[in-house]
Motif scaffolding. Structure first.
Motif, PDB file in Angstrom:
ATOM      1  N   SER A 109       5.211   0.969  -3.729  1.00 58.92           N
ATOM      2  CA  SER A 109       5.624  -0.344  -4.223  1.00 58.92           C
ATOM      3  C   SER A 109       4.550  -0.978  -5.109  1.00 58.92           C
ATOM      4  CB  SER A 109       5.964  -1.262  -3.051  1.00 58.92           C
ATOM      5  OG  SER A 109       4.828  -1.495  -2.232  1.00 58.92           O
ATOM      6  N   LEU A 110       3.278  -0.769  -4.771  1.00 58.18           N
ATOM      7  CA  LEU A 110       2.199  -1.319  -5.586  1.00 58.18           C
ATOM      8  C   LEU A 110       2.125  -0.633  -6.946  1.00 58.18           C
ATOM      9  CD1 LEU A 110      -0.567  -1.683  -2.839  1.00 58.18           C
ATOM     10  CD2 LEU A 110       0.548  -3.552  -4.060  1.00 58.18           C
ATOM     11  N   THR A 114       6.678  -3.422  -7.529  1.00 60.53           N
ATOM     12  CA  THR A 114       7.772  -4.047  -6.774  1.00 60.53           C
ATOM     13  C   THR A 114       7.309  -4.631  -5.456  1.00 60.53           C
ATOM     14  OG1 THR A 114       8.328  -1.915  -5.755  1.00 60.53           O
ATOM     15  CG2 THR A 114       9.461  -2.479  -7.801  1.00 60.53           C
ATOM     16  N   ASN A 115       5.996  -4.598  -5.186  1.00 62.20           N
ATOM     17  CA  ASN A 115       5.491  -5.070  -3.900  1.00 62.20           C
ATOM     18  C   ASN A 115       5.717  -6.565  -3.739  1.00 62.20           C
ATOM     19  OD1 ASN A 115       3.072  -6.068  -2.030  1.00 62.20           O
ATOM     20  ND2 ASN A 115       3.505  -3.928  -1.570  1.00 62.20           N
ATOM     21  N   SER A 121      -3.068 -11.713   0.658  1.00 62.96           N
ATOM     22  CA  SER A 121      -2.378 -11.014   1.756  1.00 62.96           C
ATOM     23  C   SER A 121      -2.551  -9.514   1.555  1.00 62.96           C
ATOM     24  CB  SER A 121      -0.895 -11.376   1.797  1.00 62.96           C
ATOM     25  OG  SER A 121      -0.216 -10.894   0.653  1.00 62.96           O
ATOM     26  N   THR A 122      -2.262  -8.765   2.587  1.00 58.49           N
ATOM     27  CA  THR A 122      -2.442  -7.307   2.567  1.00 58.49           C
ATOM     28  C   THR A 122      -1.126  -6.623   2.909  1.00 58.49           C
ATOM     29  OG1 THR A 122      -4.725  -7.556   3.298  1.00 58.49           O
ATOM     30  CG2 THR A 122      -3.745  -5.366   3.530  1.00 58.49           C
ATOM     31  N   CYS A 123      -0.808  -5.547   2.200  1.00 59.94           N
ATOM     32  CA  CYS A 123       0.377  -4.731   2.500  1.00 59.94           C
ATOM     33  C   CYS A 123       0.012  -3.721   3.582  1.00 59.94           C
ATOM     34  CB  CYS A 123       0.858  -4.020   1.238  1.00 59.94           C
ATOM     35  SG  CYS A 123       2.313  -2.977   1.498  1.00 59.94           S
ATOM     36  N   VAL A 124       0.796  -3.684   4.644  1.00 55.14           N
ATOM     37  CA  VAL A 124       0.557  -2.732   5.737  1.00 55.14           C
ATOM     38  C   VAL A 124       1.829  -1.913   5.952  1.00 55.14           C
ATOM     39  CG1 VAL A 124      -1.182  -4.114   6.905  1.00 55.14           C
ATOM     40  CG2 VAL A 124       1.197  -4.482   7.468  1.00 55.14           C
ATOM     41  N   GLU A 125       1.662  -0.627   6.237  1.00 52.03           N
ATOM     42  CA  GLU A 125       2.807   0.246   6.471  1.00 52.03           C
ATOM     43  C   GLU A 125       3.506  -0.144   7.775  1.00 52.03           C
ATOM     44  OE1 GLU A 125       3.584   2.063   4.109  1.00 52.03           O
ATOM     45  OE2 GLU A 125       1.740   2.495   3.005  1.00 52.03           O
ATOM     46  N   ALA A 126       4.836  -0.145   7.757  1.00 49.80           N
ATOM     47  CA  ALA A 126       5.586  -0.435   8.979  1.00 49.80           C
ATOM     48  C   ALA A 126       5.391   0.696   9.977  1.00 49.80           C
ATOM     49  CB  ALA A 126       7.075  -0.608   8.671  1.00 49.80           C
ATOM     50  N   GLU A 127       5.265   0.350  11.255  1.00 47.93           N
ATOM     51  CA  GLU A 127       5.040   1.367  12.289  1.00 47.93           C
ATOM     52  C   GLU A 127       6.207   2.331  12.393  1.00 47.93           C
ATOM     53  OE1 GLU A 127       4.168  -0.544  15.941  1.00 47.93           O
ATOM     54  OE2 GLU A 127       2.291  -1.443  15.256  1.00 47.93           O
ATOM     55  N   GLY A 129       7.602   3.770  10.028  1.00 50.99           N
ATOM     56  CA  GLY A 129       7.544   4.784   8.990  1.00 50.99           C
ATOM     57  C   GLY A 129       8.524   4.524   7.857  1.00 50.99           C
ATOM     58  N   TYR A 130       9.175   3.341   7.870  1.00 56.70           N
ATOM     59  CA  TYR A 130      10.185   3.029   6.868  1.00 56.70           C
ATOM     60  C   TYR A 130       9.858   1.658   6.285  1.00 56.70           C
ATOM     61  CZ  TYR A 130      14.840   2.770   4.732  1.00 56.70           C
ATOM     62  OH  TYR A 130      15.887   2.707   3.845  1.00 56.70           O
ATOM     63  N   GLY A 131       9.458   1.581   4.987  1.00 56.35           N
ATOM     64  CA  GLY A 131       9.142   0.307   4.365  1.00 56.35           C
ATOM     65  C   GLY A 131       7.749  -0.195   4.726  1.00 56.35           C
ATOM     66  N   TYR A 132       7.504  -1.503   4.476  1.00 50.46           N
ATOM     67  CA  TYR A 132       6.185  -2.077   4.714  1.00 50.46           C
ATOM     68  C   TYR A 132       6.331  -3.545   5.123  1.00 50.46           C
ATOM     69  CZ  TYR A 132       6.929  -4.135   0.078  1.00 50.46           C
ATOM     70  OH  TYR A 132       7.432  -4.828  -0.970  1.00 50.46           O
ATOM     71  N   ARG A 133       5.205  -4.162   5.497  1.00 50.39           N
ATOM     72  CA  ARG A 133       5.160  -5.588   5.805  1.00 50.39           C
ATOM     73  C   ARG A 133       3.984  -6.224   5.074  1.00 50.39           C
ATOM     74  NH1 ARG A 133       5.942  -5.338  12.371  1.00 50.39           N
ATOM     75  NH2 ARG A 133       8.067  -4.564  12.379  1.00 50.39           N
ATOM     76  N   CYS A 134       4.006  -7.568   4.964  1.00 53.02           N
ATOM     77  CA  CYS A 134       2.913  -8.314   4.353  1.00 53.02           C
ATOM     78  C   CYS A 134       2.196  -9.113   5.441  1.00 53.02           C
ATOM     79  CB  CYS A 134       3.439  -9.261   3.272  1.00 53.02           C
ATOM     80  SG  CYS A 134       4.301  -8.424   1.930  1.00 53.02           S
ATOM     81  N   GLN A 135       0.879  -9.100   5.396  1.00 53.14           N
ATOM     82  CA  GLN A 135       0.091  -9.777   6.417  1.00 53.14           C
ATOM     83  C   GLN A 135      -1.013 -10.579   5.723  1.00 53.14           C
ATOM     84  OE1 GLN A 135      -1.205  -7.433   9.913  1.00 53.14           O
ATOM     85  NE2 GLN A 135      -3.270  -7.989   9.332  1.00 53.14           N
ATOM     86  N   TYR A 136      -1.071 -11.897   6.035  1.00 57.00           N
ATOM     87  CA  TYR A 136      -2.092 -12.698   5.370  1.00 57.00           C
ATOM     88  C   TYR A 136      -3.477 -12.269   5.838  1.00 57.00           C
ATOM     89  CZ  TYR A 136      -1.277 -15.519   9.618  1.00 57.00           C
ATOM     90  OH  TYR A 136      -1.094 -15.936  10.909  1.00 57.00           O
ATOM     91  N   ASN A 137      -4.450 -12.370   4.905  1.00 56.08           N
ATOM     92  CA  ASN A 137      -5.819 -11.940   5.195  1.00 56.08           C
ATOM     93  C   ASN A 137      -6.482 -12.889   6.193  1.00 56.08           C
ATOM     94  OD1 ASN A 137      -5.472  -9.878   3.382  1.00 56.08           O
ATOM     95  ND2 ASN A 137      -6.415 -10.981   1.671  1.00 56.08           N
ATOM     96  N   GLN A 138      -7.509 -12.383   6.867  1.00 57.59           N
ATOM     97  CA  GLN A 138      -8.249 -13.209   7.813  1.00 57.59           C
ATOM     98  C   GLN A 138      -8.864 -14.409   7.082  1.00 57.59           C
ATOM     99  OE1 GLN A 138     -11.172 -11.081  10.025  1.00 57.59           O
ATOM    100  NE2 GLN A 138     -11.828 -12.835  11.215  1.00 57.59           N
ATOM    101  N   GLY A 139      -8.691 -15.578   7.658  1.00 60.61           N
ATOM    102  CA  GLY A 139      -9.213 -16.789   7.039  1.00 60.61           C
ATOM    103  C   GLY A 139      -8.211 -17.491   6.145  1.00 60.61           C
ATOM    104  N   PHE A 140      -6.986 -16.957   6.064  1.00 60.08           N
ATOM    105  CA  PHE A 140      -5.938 -17.556   5.241  1.00 60.08           C
ATOM    106  C   PHE A 140      -4.699 -17.803   6.105  1.00 60.08           C
ATOM    107  CE2 PHE A 140      -8.683 -15.368   2.311  1.00 60.08           C
ATOM    108  CZ  PHE A 140      -8.757 -16.220   1.216  1.00 60.08           C
TER     109      PHE A 140
END
Length: 591
Positions: A109-110, A114-115, A121-127, A129-140
């Motif tokens: 996606s990056l 299309t990400n 925020s950081t893109c992390v792989e979904a556990e 194994g299908y698609g991904y999730r977005c997670q805000y960075n530490q301190g945000f």
């Protein structure tokens, strides 16, 4: 989950535009039989995991006896009790959705732009194994899907560890604690700040250098310890997975030792680029198959199972030994295995052209899959199953014969694959009592009712594959009229109502192959008899299909006329399938 006696529960899952079906079946002869309280072992209660990547799911349930229930429930929440066979004491169950964004990995996606993840925020792989999730960075904080996350002022929100707000200095994504002017030390603990003392810093430098030396030495020792620990873990898995038994068996079987290779975990990790998702060529209920490239540039298929039963290690090793000795051009060759990982890995030859299922149901591939190729694939697959049943050192019942487990190479040569659920039946035994396993739509009804596995169970499943080749219909589909969801029932009803030619897939019928199609339908009807003892042996099926195919080859001038021809007969009124229609129906229904 399904609860009840003789209950069949189906979960129809849609992902994008394609659909699939998973489910399970319960077995219990009567209400007084022994039931495993608290366990869904198949007696009165069964369960199956939901595959990843679904967008819509629909539950359906069918039964012959007593009350039946089917439901989706959070894993580990429901405990089965025998009393539930009479009445389920729940109105609702909790469900957890393991959701993700899209069907691409973070990297994909990056690279394509299309990400969905916004700033900070950081893109992390979904556990899953299908698609991904977005997670805000530490301190945000904020919603990383809507807009850039904002900095948290830890000093104002009192989530800092400083002595007070006055000792706290906010920074983008973080903060720091300091001492008042003229003092030094740790501003995050009481008494941590003290007056600055000017002194000779040379001893501190010497002390610092000593500490660094100790640190480096400790790191080297730790790395050495971790390496030894990893080596011992590999040795543990090797023994746990039956490595010693396999080596002993190979030393006594000269032929197997020449053909079976024991791969290292590093070899297969390198071959699959650390099991890159882009190299996945198949996923199933029992594991994932990756395409790999060995150091000699040989392409292989590496099957990574989800779980393994420690009590069946000896049987697993026996399967590896026997399958490695199978040398049949229409059976996917087992090249070796890796036992250094927690779950054993199997390495097969790589077949490039996909599955028979794809060539039947994918319109783009179906255009090149004419009647001659279909008949040849059917004859070759039957010959491979006949070899497993009759010519192998120990007869092997495949147990999951379906179009998705028949691979095709670039020349459309059939390769029977996936022996994950196969069982050996000694020559002095007719049947083997097992838990019912297989794929709905292909499962032998007699096996489902009795749990007695025989080689005739493979014959029934192969009959469904033949019906699939003829009609182009899926083995189980709720798009067909009620009562005809099962392809075997639908096909036999077409024969009974004299609608064989109407039921054929568009493009395979012409004036030259009518008789061959009727003969293959005859073989299909025999395979689909409800009673196993009335079905033919797969060897007989293979001989009959080869006879029909040889007759087709003798008609090669005619066959060339329809090989690339357009034969749209779907709406043509169906004529009689022959004077022996009643005899054909008798074969189909075992009368």
């Amino acid at each position: 989950m399904a609860v009840g006696c003789s209950t069949f529960a189906y979960l129809t899952i849609y992902s994008n535009t394609s659909g699939s079906i998973v489910g399970c079946v319960t077995q219990c002869v009567n209400m007084s039989m022994a039931i495993d309280e608290g366990h869904c072992s198949g007696k009165g209660c069964c369960e199956v995991d939901i595959p990843t990547g679904m967008t819509t799911a629909t539950i359906q349930v069918a039964t012959y006896l007593y009350c039946s229930y089917a439901f989706v429930v959070r894993n580990g929440y429901y405990l089965f009790s025998k009393d539930h066979l009479e009445k389920l004491p729940y109105q609702m169950f909790p469900v957890v959705f393991d959701w993700s964004v899209g069907n691409e990995t973070c990297k994909e996606s990056l690279s394509r732009g299309t990400n969905a993840c916004k700033g900070n925020s950081t893109c992390v792989e979904a556990e899953s194994g299908y698609g991904y999730r977005c997670q805000y960075n530490q301190g945000f904080e904020g919603n990383p899907y809507l807009h850039a996350c904002t900095d948290i002022n830890e000093c104002d929100t009192q989530i800092h560890t400083c002595l007070s707000k006055d000792n706290c200095l906010n920074s983008i994504g973080s903060y720091s604690c300091f001492c008042p002017n003229g003092q030094s030390g740790n501003g995050s603990i009481i008494g941590g700040c003290h007056e600055k003392i000017h002194k000779n810093i040379l001893p501190e430098i010497v002390t610092g250098a000593g500490l660094i030396a100790v640190f480096v030495g400790t790191c080297l020792l730790y790395l050495r310890y971790q390496k030894r620990k990893l080596t011992k873990l590999k040795e543990k898995f090797f023994k746990q997975n039956g490595g010693l038994i396999l080596l002993q068996q190979l030393s006594t079987r000269e032929e197997s030792s020449r053909t079976t290779q024991i791969f290292t975990a590093e070899q297969l990790k390198k071959a699959t680029n650390n099991y890159d998702d882009n190299l996945v060529v198949g996923r199933g209920g029992f594991g994932t198959v990756y395409k790999g490239l060995l150091e000699n540039d040989k392409a292989v298929a590496i099957k990574k199972s989800k779980t393994v039963n420690p009590t069946q290690v000896e049987q697993f090793i026996n399967e590896v030994i026997v399958l490695s000795q199978i040398n049949h051009r229409n059976v996917v060759k087992l090249l070796g295995c890796c036992l250094e990982t927690e779950v054993p890995l199997l390495v097969y030859e790589f077949v490039r052209n996909g599955t028979l299922f794809d060539f039947i149901h994918n319109e783009n591939k179906r255009n090149n899959f004419n009647w001659e190729n279909r008949l040849r694939v059917a004859a070759e697959a039957a010959g491979a199953l006949s070899y497993l049943h009759s010519a192998a050192s120990i007869p092997i019942v495949h147990r999951d014969v379906k179009s998705a487990n028949i691979l095709l190479d670039e020349d459309f040569t059939a390769k029977v694959s996936d022996f994950g659920t196969s069982r050996f039946i000694p020559r002095d035994q007719v049947a083997l009592a097992t838990m019912v396993q297989g794929t709905f739509g292909y499962l032998d009804p007699e096996y489902m009712q009795t749990s007695q596995l025989t080689e005739k169970s493979d014959v029934y499943s192969f009959g469904v594959v033949l019906a699939e080749l003829l009609t182009g219909q899926k083995a189980l589909s709720f798009e067909r009229p009620e009562g005809n969801e099962n392809l075997a029932i639908y096909f036999l009803s077409c024969l009974k109502e004299n609608r064989l030619f109407e039921a054929l897939q568009v493009g395979i019928l012409n004036v030259d192959n009518k008789q061959q199609i009727v003969e293959v339908a005859n073989v299909t009807a025999k395979c689909l008899r409800l009673k196993g003892e009335e079905r033919p042996y797969i060897k007989e099926v293979a001989v009959e299909l080869e006879r029909i195919r040889q007759h087709l080859l003798l008609m090669s001038p005619s066959s060339k006329r329809y090989e690339h021809g357009s034969s749209s007969h779907q709406n043509t009124k169906c004529g009689s399938i022959g004077n022996d229609e009643e005899a054909l129906l008798s074969l189909a229904y075992g009368r």
